[in-house]
Scaffold this active site. Structure first.
Site, PDB file in Angstrom:
ATOM      1  N   GLY A  14       0.795  -1.239   0.052  1.00 34.48           N
ATOM      2  CA  GLY A  14      -0.132   0.010   0.009  1.00 34.48           C
ATOM      3  C   GLY A  14       0.689   1.445  -0.064  1.00 34.48           C
ATOM      4  O   GLY A  14       0.268   2.364   0.499  1.00 34.48           O
ATOM      5  N   ARG A  67     -14.695 -15.210 -11.048  1.00 33.75           N
ATOM      6  CA  ARG A  67     -14.072 -13.862 -11.100  1.00 33.75           C
ATOM      7  C   ARG A  67     -15.206 -12.774 -10.978  1.00 33.75           C
ATOM      8  O   ARG A  67     -15.252 -11.777 -10.524  1.00 33.75           O
ATOM      9  CB  ARG A  67     -13.169 -13.801 -12.363  1.00 33.75           C
ATOM     10  CG  ARG A  67     -12.195 -12.641 -12.478  1.00 33.75           C
ATOM     11  CD  ARG A  67     -11.287 -12.712 -13.634  1.00 33.75           C
ATOM     12  NE  ARG A  67     -10.457 -13.730 -13.384  1.00 33.75           N
ATOM     13  CZ  ARG A  67      -9.317 -13.469 -12.779  1.00 33.75           C
ATOM     14  NH1 ARG A  67      -9.033 -12.679 -11.870  1.00 33.75           N
ATOM     15  NH2 ARG A  67      -8.521 -14.736 -12.903  1.00 33.75           N
ATOM     16  N   MET A  92      -3.841  -7.430  -6.833  1.00 35.37           N
ATOM     17  CA  MET A  92      -3.256  -8.573  -7.555  1.00 35.37           C
ATOM     18  C   MET A  92      -4.425  -9.394  -8.097  1.00 35.37           C
ATOM     19  O   MET A  92      -4.182 -10.806  -8.189  1.00 35.37           O
ATOM     20  CB  MET A  92      -2.269  -9.383  -6.563  1.00 35.37           C
ATOM     21  CG  MET A  92      -1.313  -8.417  -6.167  1.00 35.37           C
ATOM     22  SD  MET A  92      -0.178  -7.623  -7.126  1.00 35.37           S
ATOM     23  CE  MET A  92       0.835  -9.173  -7.997  1.00 35.37           C
ATOM     24  N   ASN A 109      -4.627   2.178 -13.188  1.00 39.52           N
ATOM     25  CA  ASN A 109      -3.722   1.154 -12.698  1.00 39.52           C
ATOM     26  C   ASN A 109      -2.379   2.019 -12.758  1.00 39.52           C
ATOM     27  O   ASN A 109      -2.068   2.892 -13.619  1.00 39.52           O
ATOM     28  CB  ASN A 109      -3.583  -0.064 -13.620  1.00 39.52           C
ATOM     29  CG  ASN A 109      -2.599  -1.055 -12.901  1.00 39.52           C
ATOM     30  OD1 ASN A 109      -2.714  -1.094 -11.590  1.00 39.52           O
ATOM     31  ND2 ASN A 109      -1.988  -1.788 -13.736  1.00 39.52           N
ATOM     32  N   HIS A 111       1.817   0.578 -12.939  1.00 41.40           N
ATOM     33  CA  HIS A 111       2.550  -0.554 -13.461  1.00 41.40           C
ATOM     34  C   HIS A 111       4.140  -0.174 -13.317  1.00 41.40           C
ATOM     35  O   HIS A 111       4.292   0.800 -13.919  1.00 41.40           O
ATOM     36  CB  HIS A 111       1.928  -1.064 -14.796  1.00 41.40           C
ATOM     37  CG  HIS A 111       2.790  -2.365 -15.048  1.00 41.40           C
ATOM     38  ND1 HIS A 111       2.801  -3.660 -14.569  1.00 41.40           N
ATOM     39  CD2 HIS A 111       3.897  -2.675 -16.160  1.00 41.40           C
ATOM     40  CE1 HIS A 111       3.440  -4.460 -14.948  1.00 41.40           C
ATOM     41  NE2 HIS A 111       4.366  -3.753 -15.743  1.00 41.40           N
ATOM     42  N   ALA A 175       9.547   7.093  -7.992  1.00 41.70           N
ATOM     43  CA  ALA A 175       8.684   7.722  -9.260  1.00 41.70           C
ATOM     44  C   ALA A 175       7.185   7.557  -9.391  1.00 41.70           C
ATOM     45  O   ALA A 175       6.374   8.362  -9.701  1.00 41.70           O
ATOM     46  CB  ALA A 175       9.316   7.316 -10.631  1.00 41.70           C
TER      47      ALA A 175
HETATM   48  C1  GRF Z   1       3.844  -1.060  -7.580  1.00 39.52           C
HETATM   49  O1  GRF Z   1       4.951  -1.452  -7.845  1.00 39.52           O
HETATM   50  C2  GRF Z   1       2.900  -1.216  -8.649  1.00 39.52           C
HETATM   51  O2  GRF Z   1       3.318  -0.447  -9.509  1.00 39.52           O
HETATM   52  C3  GRF Z   1       2.435  -2.655  -8.664  1.00 39.52           C
HETATM   53  O3  GRF Z   1       2.340  -3.314  -7.691  1.00 39.52           O
HETATM   54  C4  GRF Z   1       3.166  -2.331  -6.525  1.00 39.52           C
HETATM   55  C5  GRF Z   1       2.395  -2.155  -5.569  1.00 39.52           C
HETATM   56  O4  GRF Z   1       3.180  -1.488  -4.387  1.00 39.52           O
HETATM   57  N1  GRF Z   1       1.346  -2.458  -9.549  1.00 39.52           N
HETATM   58  P1  GRF Z   1       2.360  -0.815  -3.246  1.00 39.52           P
HETATM   59  O5  GRF Z   1       1.550  -1.844  -2.689  1.00 39.52           O
HETATM   60  O6  GRF Z   1       1.707   0.405  -3.698  1.00 39.52           O
HETATM   61  O7  GRF Z   1       3.297  -0.476  -2.398  1.00 39.52           O
END
Ligand code: GRF
Length: 217
Positions: A14, A67, A92, A109, A111, A175
């Site tokens: 998080g 799902r 996830m 989202n 990534h 970033a």
């Molecule tokens: C991040 O690297 C995000 O880009 C990816 O999952 C990770 C989540 O990290 N989708 P966090 O739970 O926000 O610390």
């Protein structure tokens, strides 16, 4: 100011949620978090949201037969919380086509790569294995295909010769924490128009010089 109501979906640490919470704490930020939803009871991000007084809910995906029934449960909770924009932040689970189309152009989202390169869960390892000199992060509108959809904001960071997954992930994460709130600001201020598979925005382009890594001598 009418603030955009967002719902943040998490599964773990998080830290992006935390960056969004911090951004929303500023009076002039045009969005607010109405709900944090986790599919995992032990997601660490939940405690931080609760500590800041944000409503949280856990909906465990493994309690559902498929799902789409899980997604319908999420949909109902988000709507009951008056959420207008869904932000995936380390969530996830792949969302069903039904959910993505119901919320078309209203799910974003983040990534940890410069999409469309290195989709999937091991983006950092893929970048290192490919030997790229730059990687980064992408905030994008969600489409049913994994890690696909109109790009809102990207940041590039160097991949250093001695990087491992952890050091690269840490550089990219810093970033991410800047890009995600900025992407939400662009959407909330109506500065982005989704036209097919492109996000067209009225935000100023980068004024930085071309980033070349390694530097040219
Ligand atoms: C991040 O690297 C995000 O880009 C990816 O999952 C990770 C989540 O990290 N989708 P966090 O739970 O926000 O610390």
């Amino acid at each position: 100011m009418d603030r955009l109501k967002i719902g943040v979906l998490i599964s773990g640490r998080g830290s992006n949620l935390r960056a969004l919470i911090d951004a929303c704490a500023a009076e002039d930020f045009p969005a607010e978090i109405n709900l944090v939803l986790s599919n995992k009871l032990d997601a660490r991000g939940l405690a931080h949201a609760e500590a800041t007084g944000i409503d949280t809910v856990v909906i465990e995906h493994d309690k559902f037969p498929d799902r789409e029934s899980f997604d319908r449960a999420i949909d109902a909770v988000l709507k009951a919380a008056n959420v207008e924009l869904v932000c995936l932040a380390g969530f996830m689970r792949l969302l069903s086509t039904w959910f993505v189309e119901t919320w078309r152009d209203r799910v974003v989202n983040i990534h940890p790569s410069l999409l469309p390169a290195f989709k999937g869960i091991d983006a950092h390892a893929q970048a290192i294995a490919a030997g790229v000199r730059l990687s980064g992060c992408t905030v994008h509108i969600v489409r049913p295909e994994m890690d696909a959809g109109p790009v809102l904001v990207q940041a590039a960071v160097p991949v250093m010769p001695d990087d491992d997954e952890d050091t690269l992930a840490a550089r990219i994460l810093a970033a991410e924490h800047r890009c995600y709130p900025y992407a939400i600001r662009l959407l909330a201020e109506g500065r982005v128009k989704i036209v097919g598979e492109r996000a067209e925005d009225q935000a100023p382009g980068s004024t930085a010089a071309t980033l070349i890594h390694p530097a040219i001598e």
